[in-house]
Design an enzyme around this catalytic site. Structure first.
Site, PDB file in Angstrom:
ATOM      1  N   ARG A  66      17.978  -5.957 -38.831  1.00 25.35           N
ATOM      2  CA  ARG A  66      17.514  -7.178 -39.477  1.00 25.35           C
ATOM      3  C   ARG A  66      17.023  -6.966 -40.913  1.00 25.35           C
ATOM      4  NH1 ARG A  66      17.448  -7.886 -34.198  1.00 25.35           N
ATOM      5  NH2 ARG A  66      16.841  -5.720 -34.304  1.00 25.35           N
ATOM      6  N   THR A  67      16.194  -5.963 -41.110  1.00 25.22           N
ATOM      7  CA  THR A  67      15.574  -5.842 -42.435  1.00 25.22           C
ATOM      8  C   THR A  67      16.636  -5.596 -43.502  1.00 25.22           C
ATOM      9  OG1 THR A  67      13.556  -5.045 -41.405  1.00 25.22           O
ATOM     10  CG2 THR A  67      13.779  -4.654 -43.753  1.00 25.22           C
ATOM     11  N   LYS A 105      22.326  17.289 -49.372  1.00 29.85           N
ATOM     12  CA  LYS A 105      22.429  18.531 -50.159  1.00 29.85           C
ATOM     13  C   LYS A 105      21.059  19.038 -50.591  1.00 29.85           C
ATOM     14  CE  LYS A 105      26.696  16.770 -52.243  1.00 29.85           C
ATOM     15  NZ  LYS A 105      27.286  16.325 -53.525  1.00 29.85           N
ATOM     16  N   ARG A 164      13.591   1.705 -46.848  1.00 28.41           N
ATOM     17  CA  ARG A 164      12.903   2.056 -45.584  1.00 28.41           C
ATOM     18  C   ARG A 164      12.987   3.563 -45.407  1.00 28.41           C
ATOM     19  NH1 ARG A 164      13.973  -0.778 -39.867  1.00 28.41           N
ATOM     20  NH2 ARG A 164      12.508  -2.222 -40.823  1.00 28.41           N
ATOM     21  N   HIS A 203       4.664  -2.762 -43.142  1.00 26.35           N
ATOM     22  CA  HIS A 203       5.953  -3.463 -43.227  1.00 26.35           C
ATOM     23  C   HIS A 203       5.686  -4.853 -43.823  1.00 26.35           C
ATOM     24  CE1 HIS A 203       9.974  -4.581 -42.404  1.00 26.35           C
ATOM     25  NE2 HIS A 203      10.077  -4.247 -41.139  1.00 26.35           N
TER      26      HIS A 203
HETATM   27  C1  NCD Z   1      10.519  -3.483 -36.738  1.00 30.21           C
HETATM   28  C2  NCD Z   1      10.375  -2.224 -37.575  1.00 30.21           C
HETATM   29  O1  NCD Z   1      11.361  -1.641 -38.021  1.00 30.21           O
HETATM   30  O2  NCD Z   1       9.230  -1.879 -37.799  1.00 30.21           O
HETATM   31  N1  NCD Z   1      11.713  -4.137 -36.885  1.00 30.21           N
HETATM   32  C3  NCD Z   1      11.962  -4.957 -37.951  1.00 30.21           C
HETATM   33  O3  NCD Z   1      11.848  -4.573 -39.089  1.00 30.21           O
HETATM   34  N2  NCD Z   1      12.329  -6.215 -37.694  1.00 30.21           N
HETATM   35  C4  NCD Z   1      10.073  -3.339 -35.346  1.00 30.21           C
HETATM   36  C5  NCD Z   1      10.510  -2.190 -34.486  1.00 30.21           C
HETATM   37  O4  NCD Z   1      11.299  -1.341 -34.888  1.00 30.21           O
HETATM   38  O5  NCD Z   1      10.062  -2.163 -33.356  1.00 30.21           O
END
Ligand code: NCD
Length: 309
Positions: free
Chosen positions: A56-57, A85, A106, A134
């Site tokens: 999703r993100t 590398k 991320r 997040h």
């Molecule tokens: C979450 C995350 O990556 O922290 N997912 C997200 O970004 N929608 C939740 C999770 O991984 O449980």
């Protein structure tokens, strides 16, 4: 103060006014989105650097940028890049910085987004750094609650699941405290929210926080239940995970005692903490929540680039 040119690393780097501005711009973005493609960011490039799994993100950042008329570069697996590398994060960031206007990233290591920001001219938007924070998920969570409930202040909100390692729960608790909700942390001893963090929320915002261990004890009393996945990948040892695996289940039986207008949220992905038959109930709003990632991230990307809807 606007978010133009700023890095979005943690939710607490944003003031209440900043967040309110993003939420109101998200609503404007949603109406532009529903009218058809807009080209507010034509010619701009977003880089998505994902060193950790995501559905999703990453995809909603990319979709948001496309909806704004911009373009996207990036990777969803660092193993195909020069990281393999031995390149440092700092050098990867300095490189990508030359190719784009804004970076969404991320990474499994806490603090990595801040490190990236230290090396990048382009604004860095943190899409999750380890178990830390997040912030963009929190903005879309707030947007969802406001849309569904018409307000945040005064709502009673249960946060359940893995409050120890879930970065979404950390950022959201902070923001909900700032917005005057009452919180019920519902989780077994092993997965509790850090004591210092809970005390800081009470001290800084005077927020009401109850702590419970069973969903049965809170379900009839709350307006929103925010469910999180037990973060298997963050446990120091597999035996620790085995002890708490499957400890929560939101199912139709549990919901018999819920308020009629209880809303259930989840950042997703889910494993087994919400039974699939819940999806068809009026309580379930997790896929609307997912959708809300698009207008919210449109508002954020445009915001840091100094473009208002
Ligand atoms: C979450 C995350 O990556 O922290 N997912 C997200 O970004 N929608 C939740 C999770 O991984 O449980």
């Amino acid at each position: 103060m606007s978010i133009k040119g700023r890095d979005i690393i943690t939710i607490d780097s944003l003031s209440k006014a900043d967040i309110e501005q993003v939420l109101s711009n998200s609503a404007k973005m949603q109406s532009l989105l529903e009218k058809g493609k807009c080209d507010l960011l034509k010619g701009k490039v977003l880089a998505t650097l994902f060193f950790e799994p995501s559905t999703r993100t990453r995809l909603s950042f990319e979709s948001a940028m496309h909806r704004l008329g911009g373009s996207v570069i990036g990777f969803s697996e660092a193993s195909n890049t020069s990281v393999k590398k031995g390149e440092t994060l700092a050098d990867t960031i300095r490189t990508v910085d030359q190719y784009c206007d804004v970076i969404a990233m991320r990474h499994p290591v806490e603090g990595s987004a801040q490190l990236a920001a230290d090396f990048s001219e382009a604004p860095i938007i943190n899409g999750g750094d380890g178990a830390h924070t997040h912030p963009t998920q929190t903005l879309l969570d707030l947007y969802t609650i406001q849309k569904e409930k018409g307000k945040i202040e005064g709502l009673k909100i249960a946060l359940t699941g893995d409050l120890k390692y879930s970065r979404t729960a950390h950022s959201l608790s902070y923001a909900l405290s700032m917005f005057g909700a009452d919180l019920v942390f519902t989780t077994p001893e092993e997965l509790k929210m850090g004591k210092d963090f809970t005390s800081a929320l009470k001290r800084d915002f005077g927020v009401n926080i109850e702590e419970k261990t069973k969903l049965e004890d809170v379900v009839s009393d709350v307006d929103v239940m925010y469910v999180t996945r037990i973060q298997r990948e963050r446990f120091p040892a597999p035996e620790e995970y085995e002890k708490v695996k499957g400890v929560f289940k939101v199912d139709l039986e549990l919901l018999k005692n819920a308020k009629k207008d209880l809303k259930i949220m989840h950042p997703l992905p889910r494993v087994d903490e919400i039974a699939p038959e819940v999806d068809a109930t009026e309580h379930a709003i997790y896929f609307q929540q997912t959708y809300n990632g698009i207008p919210t991230r449109m508002a954020l990307i445009a915001g840091v680039l100094g473009v208002e809807p």
